[in-house]
Design a protein around this motif. Structure first.
Motif, short mmCIF file in Angstrom:
data_model
loop_
_atom_site.label_atom_id
_atom_site.label_comp_id
_atom_site.label_asym_id
_atom_site.label_seq_id
_atom_site.Cartn_x
_atom_site.Cartn_y
_atom_site.Cartn_z
N ILE A 101 18.17 -126.55 -23.78
CA ILE A 101 17.01 -127.44 -23.78
C ILE A 101 17.33 -128.77 -24.43
N TYR A 102 16.92 -129.84 -23.76
CA TYR A 102 16.98 -131.19 -24.33
C TYR A 102 15.54 -131.66 -24.51
N MET A 103 15.08 -131.61 -25.75
CA MET A 103 13.72 -132.01 -26.06
C MET A 103 13.66 -133.53 -26.23
N VAL A 104 12.83 -134.18 -25.44
CA VAL A 104 12.66 -135.62 -25.54
C VAL A 104 11.35 -135.88 -26.29
N CYS A 105 11.48 -136.40 -27.51
CA CYS A 105 10.32 -136.61 -28.37
C CYS A 105 10.32 -138.03 -28.93
N ARG A 106 9.16 -138.55 -29.18
CA ARG A 106 9.04 -139.91 -29.73
C ARG A 106 9.24 -139.93 -31.24
N ILE A 118 11.42 -123.47 -32.22
CA ILE A 118 11.86 -122.88 -30.96
C ILE A 118 13.15 -122.07 -31.16
N GLU A 119 14.07 -122.62 -31.92
CA GLU A 119 15.31 -121.90 -32.21
C GLU A 119 15.03 -120.59 -32.94
N SER A 120 14.12 -120.64 -33.89
CA SER A 120 13.78 -119.45 -34.68
C SER A 120 13.06 -118.41 -33.83
N THR A 121 12.12 -118.87 -32.99
CA THR A 121 11.31 -117.95 -32.19
C THR A 121 12.10 -117.30 -31.07
N THR A 122 12.97 -118.06 -30.41
CA THR A 122 13.69 -117.56 -29.23
C THR A 122 15.09 -117.04 -29.55
N GLY A 123 15.63 -117.43 -30.69
CA GLY A 123 17.01 -117.06 -31.02
C GLY A 123 18.03 -117.88 -30.24
N ASN A 124 17.56 -118.86 -29.50
CA ASN A 124 18.42 -119.73 -28.70
C ASN A 124 18.78 -120.96 -29.53
N GLN A 125 20.05 -121.13 -29.81
CA GLN A 125 20.50 -122.27 -30.62
C GLN A 125 20.89 -123.47 -29.76
N ASN A 126 20.81 -123.32 -28.46
CA ASN A 126 21.15 -124.43 -27.56
C ASN A 126 19.92 -125.28 -27.27
N VAL A 127 19.31 -125.74 -28.33
CA VAL A 127 18.12 -126.59 -28.24
C VAL A 127 18.44 -127.91 -28.92
N HIS A 128 18.38 -129.00 -28.17
CA HIS A 128 18.79 -130.30 -28.68
C HIS A 128 17.63 -131.28 -28.67
N LEU A 129 17.61 -132.14 -29.66
CA LEU A 129 16.55 -133.15 -29.77
C LEU A 129 17.07 -134.52 -29.39
N GLU A 130 16.35 -135.18 -28.49
CA GLU A 130 16.65 -136.56 -28.11
C GLU A 130 15.42 -137.40 -28.45
N VAL A 131 15.57 -138.35 -29.34
CA VAL A 131 14.45 -139.20 -29.73
C VAL A 131 14.34 -140.37 -28.76
N CYS A 132 13.21 -140.45 -28.08
CA CYS A 132 13.01 -141.50 -27.08
C CYS A 132 11.52 -141.74 -26.88
N ASN A 133 11.13 -142.98 -26.98
CA ASN A 133 9.75 -143.37 -26.70
C ASN A 133 9.67 -143.74 -25.22
N LEU A 134 9.05 -142.91 -24.41
CA LEU A 134 9.02 -143.12 -22.97
C LEU A 134 8.18 -144.32 -22.55
N SER A 135 7.43 -144.89 -23.48
CA SER A 135 6.69 -146.12 -23.17
C SER A 135 7.54 -147.36 -23.42
N SER A 136 8.74 -147.16 -23.95
CA SER A 136 9.67 -148.26 -24.21
C SER A 136 10.78 -148.26 -23.17
N LEU A 137 10.85 -149.32 -22.37
CA LEU A 137 11.86 -149.40 -21.32
C LEU A 137 13.27 -149.37 -21.90
N SER A 138 13.50 -150.02 -23.01
CA SER A 138 14.83 -150.03 -23.63
C SER A 138 15.23 -148.64 -24.10
#
Length: 271
Positions: A101-106, A118-138
């Motif tokens: 999972i690639y989580m896209v969060c502002r 999510i990692e704790s609940t599912t036991g899946n450590q392949n969860v990654h965070l990508e910080v991105c404001n989707l209202s920002s074109l840059s």
């Protein structure tokens, strides 16, 4: 004095022209008003019967449990707005089935908290965070420039018409595009943006998990089972437009939107 009748006739003609114009504008305004009223009535009635929790319970009678038992280990999924609401439920549901999972969060802090849960609940450590404001074109340009290997599944909210157009444009490439409606769910976003609606339907709104159900279902189904460009609701293909509501867009309009997106993103027509 002999010119007065002519001037009077001219004035009367101008008055009539003005009157005809005013009547025309009034009829156009009335037509638009009635169309908006019809849309609100039909969408509200359809939504109350189908988008609420009772609608989900009724539709779930046709669900097949085995459809949600598929494992997708090794598949990569991008989930936008994944730190709360339907986005969080989607990310958690896909992670529990083995997806990377690639989580896209502002917000970084809220994103990290959701990632940890999510990692704790599912036991899946392949969860990654990508910080991105989707209202920002840059921010968006920076994010899509990242090289994510073997990315195969994309979870985005897209307009129905654009999804249909993208499916048509990419049909020879083996890429599927699908849109869906989650129903009316009891999310923090709805409570904040539509407080009166939220209060009026208290107890009748869907849970986040129910809202995410069809998103997860779509991600788990084999491509052969789905129709690229189609609109889905409660695990089934659904009509895209309300009857007699003039909700369909012209091809020219959608093409202009595509051209605008290409211009903004710097993508050529050949890409």
């Amino acid at each position: 004095m002999r010119d007065l009748p002519l001037e009077k006739a001219k004035a009367q003609s101008e008055t009539c022209s003005t009157l005809r114009c005013e009547v025309h504008i009034s009829l156009t305004g009335l037509t638009l008003f009635l169309l908006r009223a019809w849309r609100q009535l039909t969408f509200g009635t359809y939504g109350y019967l189908n988008f609420t929790k009772p609608g989900f319970i009724e539709h779930s009678k046709n669900f097949k449990a085995e459809d949600m038992e598929t494992r997708i280990d090794g598949k990569n999924c991008i989930v936008t707005g994944a730190n709360s609401g339907i986005g969080f439920a989607t990310a958690e549901g896909l992670a529990s089935r083995g997806a990377t999972i690639y989580m896209v969060c502002r917000n970084k802090e809220r994103g990290e908290a959701a990632q940890s849960k999510i990692e704790s609940t599912t036991g899946n450590q392949n969860v990654h965070l990508e910080v991105c404001n989707l209202s920002s074109l840059s921010d968006v340009k920076s994010f899509v420039g990242l090289q994510i290997a073997n990315l195969k599944s994309y979870i985005f909210l897209s307009q129905v018409a654009l999804t249909e157009k993208w499916a048509e444009m990419n049909k020879s490439k083996g890429i599927g595009f699908y849109s869906m409606h989650p129903g009316w769910a009891e999310t923090a976003g709805v409570a904040k943006s539509l407080p009166s609606f939220f209060k009026a339907l208290s107890g009748k709104l869907r849970t986040n998990d129910e809202g995410a159900d069809t998103i997860i279902w779509l991600a788990l189904q084999p491509k052969e089972k789905l129709v690229s460009g189609a609109f889905y609701f409660d695990r089934a293909e659904a009509p895209k437009h309300l009857m007699f509501a003039a909700t369909s867009c012209s091809h020219e309009f959608i093409d202009s939107v595509i051209d605008s997106l290409r211009c903004i993103s710097g993508i050529s027509a050949q890409d």
